[in-house]
Scaffold this motif. Structure first.
Motif, PDB file in Angstrom:
ATOM      1  N   UNK A 432       0.829  -1.209   0.000  1.00 32.97           N
ATOM      2  CA  UNK A 432       0.000   0.000   0.000  1.00 32.97           C
ATOM      3  C   UNK A 432       0.860   1.254   0.000  1.00 32.97           C
ATOM      4  N   UNK A 433       1.915   1.261   0.846  1.00 36.81           N
ATOM      5  CA  UNK A 433       2.800   2.427   0.910  1.00 36.81           C
ATOM      6  C   UNK A 433       3.488   2.661  -0.430  1.00 36.81           C
ATOM      7  N   UNK A 434       3.959   1.594  -1.086  1.00 37.16           N
ATOM      8  CA  UNK A 434       4.612   1.729  -2.390  1.00 37.16           C
ATOM      9  C   UNK A 434       3.673   2.358  -3.414  1.00 37.16           C
ATOM     10  N   UNK A 435       2.461   1.822  -3.499  1.00 31.23           N
ATOM     11  CA  UNK A 435       1.523   2.272  -4.531  1.00 31.23           C
ATOM     12  C   UNK A 435       1.046   3.689  -4.263  1.00 31.23           C
ATOM     13  N   UNK A 436       0.710   3.994  -3.013  1.00 34.68           N
ATOM     14  CA  UNK A 436       0.230   5.336  -2.677  1.00 34.68           C
ATOM     15  C   UNK A 436       1.280   6.390  -3.003  1.00 34.68           C
ATOM     16  N   UNK A 437       2.524   6.125  -2.635  1.00 33.93           N
ATOM     17  CA  UNK A 437       3.589   7.102  -2.885  1.00 33.93           C
ATOM     18  C   UNK A 437       3.892   7.223  -4.372  1.00 33.93           C
ATOM     19  N   UNK A 438       3.863   6.101  -5.097  1.00 34.79           N
ATOM     20  CA  UNK A 438       4.125   6.160  -6.539  1.00 34.79           C
ATOM     21  C   UNK A 438       3.039   6.941  -7.251  1.00 34.79           C
ATOM     22  N   UNK A 439       1.780   6.738  -6.873  1.00 28.11           N
ATOM     23  CA  UNK A 439       0.676   7.482  -7.493  1.00 28.11           C
ATOM     24  C   UNK A 439       0.751   8.959  -7.131  1.00 28.11           C
ATOM     25  N   UNK A 444      -1.231  10.581  -9.907  1.00 32.11           N
ATOM     26  CA  UNK A 444      -2.323   9.654 -10.138  1.00 32.11           C
ATOM     27  C   UNK A 444      -2.267   8.925 -11.462  1.00 32.11           C
ATOM     28  N   UNK A 445      -1.217   9.157 -12.263  1.00 31.80           N
ATOM     29  CA  UNK A 445      -1.121   8.498 -13.571  1.00 31.80           C
ATOM     30  C   UNK A 445      -0.624   7.073 -13.373  1.00 31.80           C
ATOM     31  N   UNK A 446      -1.528   6.104 -13.610  1.00 31.04           N
ATOM     32  CA  UNK A 446      -1.252   4.711 -13.258  1.00 31.04           C
ATOM     33  C   UNK A 446      -0.170   4.079 -14.135  1.00 31.04           C
ATOM     34  N   UNK A 447      -0.205   4.373 -15.438  1.00 31.61           N
ATOM     35  CA  UNK A 447       0.794   3.773 -16.326  1.00 31.61           C
ATOM     36  C   UNK A 447       2.193   4.202 -15.903  1.00 31.61           C
ATOM     37  N   UNK A 448       2.338   5.486 -15.604  1.00 31.82           N
ATOM     38  CA  UNK A 448       3.645   6.009 -15.192  1.00 31.82           C
ATOM     39  C   UNK A 448       4.052   5.423 -13.832  1.00 31.82           C
ATOM     40  N   UNK A 449       3.077   5.333 -12.901  1.00 36.23           N
ATOM     41  CA  UNK A 449       3.376   4.781 -11.577  1.00 36.23           C
ATOM     42  C   UNK A 449       3.778   3.309 -11.680  1.00 36.23           C
ATOM     43  N   UNK A 450       3.076   2.561 -12.551  1.00 36.39           N
ATOM     44  CA  UNK A 450       3.413   1.148 -12.731  1.00 36.39           C
ATOM     45  C   UNK A 450       4.828   0.996 -13.275  1.00 36.39           C
ATOM     46  N   UNK A 451       5.204   1.874 -14.207  1.00 38.38           N
ATOM     47  CA  UNK A 451       6.553   1.822 -14.757  1.00 38.38           C
ATOM     48  C   UNK A 451       7.612   2.099 -13.709  1.00 38.38           C
ATOM     49  N   UNK A 452       7.348   3.079 -12.847  1.00 31.56           N
ATOM     50  CA  UNK A 452       8.309   3.400 -11.796  1.00 31.56           C
ATOM     51  C   UNK A 452       8.446   2.254 -10.791  1.00 31.56           C
ATOM     52  N   UNK A 453       7.355   1.544 -10.544  1.00 36.14           N
ATOM     53  CA  UNK A 453       7.386   0.425  -9.606  1.00 36.14           C
ATOM     54  C   UNK A 453       7.908  -0.853 -10.233  1.00 36.14           C
ATOM     55  N   UNK A 454       7.962  -0.877 -11.573  1.00 33.37           N
ATOM     56  CA  UNK A 454       8.441  -2.069 -12.254  1.00 33.37           C
ATOM     57  C   UNK A 454       7.414  -3.171 -12.350  1.00 33.37           C
ATOM     58  N   UNK A 455       6.133  -2.796 -12.377  1.00 31.16           N
ATOM     59  CA  UNK A 455       5.065  -3.787 -12.522  1.00 31.16           C
ATOM     60  C   UNK A 455       4.151  -3.361 -13.667  1.00 31.16           C
ATOM     61  N   UNK A 456       3.295  -4.280 -14.135  1.00 27.76           N
ATOM     62  CA  UNK A 456       2.373  -3.967 -15.210  1.00 27.76           C
ATOM     63  C   UNK A 456       1.200  -3.135 -14.734  1.00 27.76           C
TER      64      UNK A 456
END
Length: 473
Positions: A432-439, A444-456
Motif C-alpha cells: 500500500x505504501x509503495x503504490x500510494x507514494x508512486x501514485x 495519479x497516472x497509473x501507467x507512469x506509476x506502474x513503470x516506476x514500480x516495475x510492474x504492469x
C-alpha cells in the motif's frame, strides 16, 4: 576524601596479571570500596576460612585452576555471592561457560575502568538484597487470576463441569484461550478421553479438511493410506478448534453438518461416521461483525455460541500481573534448571503499568527472557528488554536503512506478542505504501506509476482493488 565503604565484606579481585590487579586496586580505593587482591585462585580459596567476600571478580584463565573452577568451588560454599568473570578471550564459548556456571556478569578485556566499577557496584547491590526464595510447587495451577473478570471465568468453568455443551471462547491473542479449553475438558465428564487441539488458521485451506475429517486411501495425490482426522481422534473427548473465525466458508458448511447431525465423511469416503465429540471453539475476532460482513455463517455461529466465555486482556486485569510474573519466572527457572529470579518492586510496578498487547503470552515470553538474559538474581527496570522499556536500539536514528530496522522491530514485537500470520498484514501495508507514494509522485497516472514500480498496469490496478486504495482517477 574517600567515599564511604560500600562493602561490609570486601570485594575480591583475582588475576595473575599484575597490571589488572593494580588498576582495580587504585579504582576501588578511589571509590572507597573495601577490597582484597589475589594473584591466583588457590590463594583466594585459602582465605575463605578467614572471611567471606561480598563480590568476586576473577580472571577466567590463570595458572593452577581456572576462574570457572574457582567460581564452582565458591558457589558450593557461598551460593549467593555474585561472581564477575573477566577474560581476554572474548569468545562465545567463554561467555556461555561463565553464565552456565552462574556468573553475575561477563567482563571482556580490555575493559573500561568506570564500566568495571559500575559492574562491581551492581554486584554489591545484588549481594545486599534479600533474595526471595521461590517455592517449587508439585502441581502448577491451571490458570492464575485474582481479578474479578478472571474469577467470573473460573466460576463459569465450575458451572460447566458436568456439561457437554458447546463453548465459544473469545479474547485477544495470548489471553490463554487454549488453557481455558483444557480446563473445561479436565473438569468435564469427558476428562478421561482425548483432548485434541487444532489451530484452523495455521493449516492451509487445502489440508484443513483432511486434518479435520481424515481421508480415504487414494482420495487425492499422495493419499497412500487411510488417515483418521481430528474428529475421530477426539472420539468421546473434546475437540478444540482455535481461531475458528478464519475457517474457510466451505469448511464452515461441513462443520455445521457435524454439529447439526453428528455425522461426517472422510475426504473421498462414502460411509458416514458418527462423531461423539464436544466442540470448544475459540477466536480473537469479532464473530458477530464477521457474520454481518458475510464472512462467517450465521447458522454456524449460533451452533457454536451456545455458551460464550470472554477472556479479559491483561490491561483489564493488571492486579494479576505481579502473581503471573512470579509464576512464569519460577516456571522458567524450573524448565531451565537454574535459580529463580525476582523482580524489584519498581520493576513489578513498571510491568503492571504496561498495556501488554500480546497479553499473558507476551508476559510469559518476557519472564523467560529475564530468566535467561538478566544479569542478576534480582531484576530491576533497567534489566528489562529495551523494547519493553520503550528504548530505540543504538543506531536506529533516521537515515538510510532505518525503515528496515523499523520493520525488523515491528516483526520482533508482533512475534513477542505471540501473533501468527504476521506476513500478510505487513505485506499489505508495504505494498500500500509503495503504490500510494508512486501514485502521488505521478499525480495519479497509473501507467507512469506502474513503470516506476516495475510492474504492469493491470497488476497495479488489481493491487489497488485488492488493497482498497482510494485513488483520484
Amino acid at each position: 576524601m574517600n567515599a564511604p565503604d560500600l562493602g561490609a565484606n570486601p570485594v575480591w579481585i583475582i588475576d595473575d596479571d599484575r597490571s589488572i590487579r593494580w588498576v582495580f586496586e587504585k579504582a576501588l580505593a578511589r571509590e572507597g570500596i573495601s577490597h582484597r587482591i589475589f594473584a591466583g585462585a588457590q590463594d583466594a580459596l585459602d582465605h575463605l576460612g578467614d572471611e567471606s567476600p561480598q563480590v568476586v571478580v576473577s580472571d577466567i584463565r590463570m595458572p593452577g585452576f581456572s576462574g570457572l573452577e574457582l567460581m564452582s568451588r565458591l558457589k558450593e560454599k557461598l551460593p549467593t555471592t555474585p561472581v564477575i568473570i573477566m577474560t581476554a578471550y572474548s569468545d562465545l564459548e567463554s561467555a556461555v561457560a561463565a553464565f552456565q556456571g552462574g556468573a553475575f556478569e561477563y567482563l571482556p578485556k580490555p575493559f573500561d575502568v568506570d564500566h568495571a566499577i559500575d559492574l562491581v557496584r551492581r554486584a554489591i547491590e545484588e549481594s545486599r538484597r534479600q533474595v526471595e526464595v521461590i517455592p517449587t510447587e508439585d502441581e502448577t495451577p491451571e490458570i492464575l487470576g485474582q481479578a474479578p473478570a478472571m474469577q467470573e471465568v473460573f466460576r463459569a468453568i465450575g458451572r460447566l463441569s458436568q456439561s457437554h455443551a458447546t463453548v465459544l471462547i473469545t479474547g485477544e491473542s495470548g489471553t490463554g484461550k487454549e488453557l481455558v479449553a483444557r480446563a473445561l475438558h479436565r473438569h468435564s465428564p469427558r476428562a478421561a478421553r482425548a483432548f485434541i487441539a487444532i489451530n484452523t488458521a495455521a493449516i492451509p485451506k487445502d489440508l484443513l479438511e483432511s486434518e479435520l475429517f481424515g481421508h480415504e486411501r487414494g482420495a487425492f495425490t499422495g493419499a497412500q493410506t487411510m488417515r483418521r482426522g481430528r474428529f475421530e481422534q477426539a472420539e468421546g473427548g473434546t475437540l478444540f478448534l482455535d481461531e475458528i473465525g478464519d475457517m474457510p466458508p466451505d469448511l464452515q458448511t461441513r462443520l455445521l453438518r457435524v454439529l447439526s447431525d453428528g455425522q461426517f465423511y472422510r475426504v473421498g469416503g462414502h460411509t458416514p461416521l458418527t462423531a461423539n465429540v464436544r466442540v470448544i471453539a475459540a477466536t480473537h475476532q469479532d464473530l458477530d461483525a464477521r457474520v454481518r460482513q458475510g464472512l462467517f455463517r450465521e447458522d454456524l455461529f449460533h451452533r457454536l455460541n451456545v455458551i460464550r466465555l470472554r477472556l479479559p486482556p491483561m490491561r483489564e486485569r493488571r492486579e494479576d500481573i505481579p502473581g503471573l510474573a512470579r509464576h512464569f519466572l519460577a516456571k522458567s527457572a524450573r524448565d531451565l534448571g537454574v535459580e529463580g529470579k525476582r523482580l524489584t518492586e519498581s520493576a513489578v510496578a513498571f510491568l503492571a503499568a504496561q498495556d501488554w498487547p500480546g497479553n499473558v503470552r507476551q508476559l510469559e515470553n518476557l519472564c523467560h527472557w529475564v530468566t535467561v538474559m538478566a544479569p542478576g538474581q534480582v531484576v530491576d527496570v533497567k534489566d528489562l528488554p529495551p523494547e519493553v522499556r520503550g528504548e530505540v536500539p543504538a543506531g536506529a536514528s533516521a537515515g538510510e536503512g532505518d525503515w528496515r530496522r523499523a520493520l525488523e522491530r515491528e516483526v520482533a514485537a508482533r512475534l513477542t506478542r505471540g501473533e501468527s500470520g504476521v506476513a500478510d498484514p505487513l505485506t499489505r501495508d508495504f505494498e500500500t505504501a509503495l503504490i500510494v507514494k508512486a501514485l502521488a509522485h505521478t499525480g495519479g497516472r497509473r501507467i507512469e506509476a506502474a513503470g516506476l514500480l516495475g510492474i504492469g498496469r493491470n497488476t497495479l490496478t488489481r493491487k489497488i482493488q485488492e488493497l482498497k486504495i482510494e485513488t483520484k482517477d
